[in-house]
Design a protein around this motif. Structure first.
Motif, PDB file in Angstrom:
ATOM      1  N   UNK A 109      78.953  38.018  -1.401  1.00  0.00           N
ATOM      2  CA  UNK A 109      78.563  38.977  -2.442  1.00  0.00           C
ATOM      3  C   UNK A 109      77.989  38.161  -3.590  1.00  0.00           C
ATOM      4  N   UNK A 110      76.685  38.353  -3.824  1.00  0.00           N
ATOM      5  CA  UNK A 110      75.963  37.559  -4.824  1.00  0.00           C
ATOM      6  C   UNK A 110      75.395  38.479  -5.896  1.00  0.00           C
ATOM      7  N   UNK A 111      75.550  38.077  -7.153  1.00  0.00           N
ATOM      8  CA  UNK A 111      74.976  38.876  -8.235  1.00  0.00           C
ATOM      9  C   UNK A 111      75.160  38.195  -9.577  1.00  0.00           C
ATOM     10  N   UNK A 112      74.810  38.917 -10.630  1.00  0.00           N
ATOM     11  CA  UNK A 112      74.934  38.384 -11.978  1.00  0.00           C
ATOM     12  C   UNK A 112      73.662  37.759 -12.493  1.00  0.00           C
ATOM     13  N   UNK A 113      72.636  37.734 -11.654  1.00  0.00           N
ATOM     14  CA  UNK A 113      71.305  37.285 -12.075  1.00  0.00           C
ATOM     15  C   UNK A 113      70.306  37.914 -11.113  1.00  0.00           C
ATOM     16  N   UNK A 161      73.142  43.590  -6.703  1.00  0.00           N
ATOM     17  CA  UNK A 161      73.760  42.465  -5.991  1.00  0.00           C
ATOM     18  C   UNK A 161      73.265  42.435  -4.557  1.00  0.00           C
ATOM     19  N   UNK A 162      73.626  41.360  -3.865  1.00  0.00           N
ATOM     20  CA  UNK A 162      73.200  41.176  -2.474  1.00  0.00           C
ATOM     21  C   UNK A 162      74.423  40.854  -1.622  1.00  0.00           C
ATOM     22  N   UNK A 163      74.444  41.427  -0.422  1.00  0.00           N
ATOM     23  CA  UNK A 163      75.511  41.154   0.551  1.00  0.00           C
ATOM     24  C   UNK A 163      74.863  40.500   1.767  1.00  0.00           C
ATOM     25  N   UNK A 164      75.367  39.317   2.144  1.00  0.00           N
ATOM     26  CA  UNK A 164      74.731  38.502   3.187  1.00  0.00           C
ATOM     27  C   UNK A 164      75.780  38.038   4.195  1.00  0.00           C
ATOM     28  N   UNK A 175      81.307  43.516 -12.363  1.00  0.00           N
ATOM     29  CA  UNK A 175      80.277  43.941 -13.308  1.00  0.00           C
ATOM     30  C   UNK A 175      78.849  43.872 -12.818  1.00  0.00           C
ATOM     31  N   UNK A 176      78.657  43.867 -11.498  1.00  0.00           N
ATOM     32  CA  UNK A 176      77.293  43.766 -10.985  1.00  0.00           C
ATOM     33  C   UNK A 176      76.825  45.034 -10.253  1.00  0.00           C
ATOM     34  N   UNK A 177      77.700  46.034 -10.209  1.00  0.00           N
ATOM     35  CA  UNK A 177      77.337  47.247  -9.455  1.00  0.00           C
ATOM     36  C   UNK A 177      76.058  47.877 -10.012  1.00  0.00           C
ATOM     37  N   UNK A 178      75.952  47.909 -11.341  1.00  0.00           N
ATOM     38  CA  UNK A 178      74.788  48.557 -11.955  1.00  0.00           C
ATOM     39  C   UNK A 178      73.573  47.638 -11.982  1.00  0.00           C
ATOM     40  N   UNK A 179      73.802  46.359 -12.254  1.00  0.00           N
ATOM     41  CA  UNK A 179      72.670  45.428 -12.343  1.00  0.00           C
ATOM     42  C   UNK A 179      72.122  45.058 -10.972  1.00  0.00           C
TER      43      UNK A 179
END
Ligand code: 5GP
Ligand code: ZN
Length: 116
Positions: free
Chosen positions: A105-109, A84-87, A78-82
């Motif tokens: 894969x980081x996201x959600x905020x 995210x970061x790939x590190x 659920x973070x594709x639209x909001x």
């Protein structure tokens, strides 16, 4: 290649438990044990590569596949639209702690703007 003393090799082989959320013949994705964001996944090749430094042209399709899986997981979580970061931390100065190639894969905020 399996490295007996590598924690992520052991996770890929399910020799130590983790929350695996995706697996195919080449890759495993699992939840980071110390999440830094609401969504914090790690995606790794099953075969041991120490870091991005060990990636050669023969791994091109593997890395392309890995990025495709990350894109799908971003949608699934659920973070594709909001956003995210790939590190991929590489080596000591890059902050790499686990010596088996992995992509965060980081996201959600809203993540901090700084990357360094
Ligand atoms: P690095 O700094 O090497 O890029 O990040 C390694 C990541 O692996 C860290 O975010 C850490 O929380 C995670 N990690 C380390 N050991 C384990 C483990 O045994 N299980 C899981 N799921 N994650 C781990
Ligand atoms: Zn390994």
């Amino acid at each position: 290649m399996y490295h007996e003393d590598c924690i992520f090799c052991q996770i890929a082989q399910r020799k130590i438990p983790s929350e695996i959320i995706y697996e195919d013949d080449k890759l495993v994705a699992f939840k980071d044990i110390r999440p830094l964001a609401p969504v914090h996944l790690l995606v790794i090749p099953k075969s041991h590569l120490g870091s991005l430094n060990d990636v050669t042209p023969e791994h091109e399709s593997l890395i392309g596949h890995l990025l495709g899986v990350i894109r799908r997981l971003a949608q699934e979580f659920g973070v594709a639209e909001t956003g995210y970061r790939v590190v991929t931390n590489t080596g000591a100065d890059g902050g790499q702690v686990v010596g088996h190639l992995h992509f965060h894969l980081l996201g959600g905020q809203a993540l901090e703007a700084r990357i360094g």
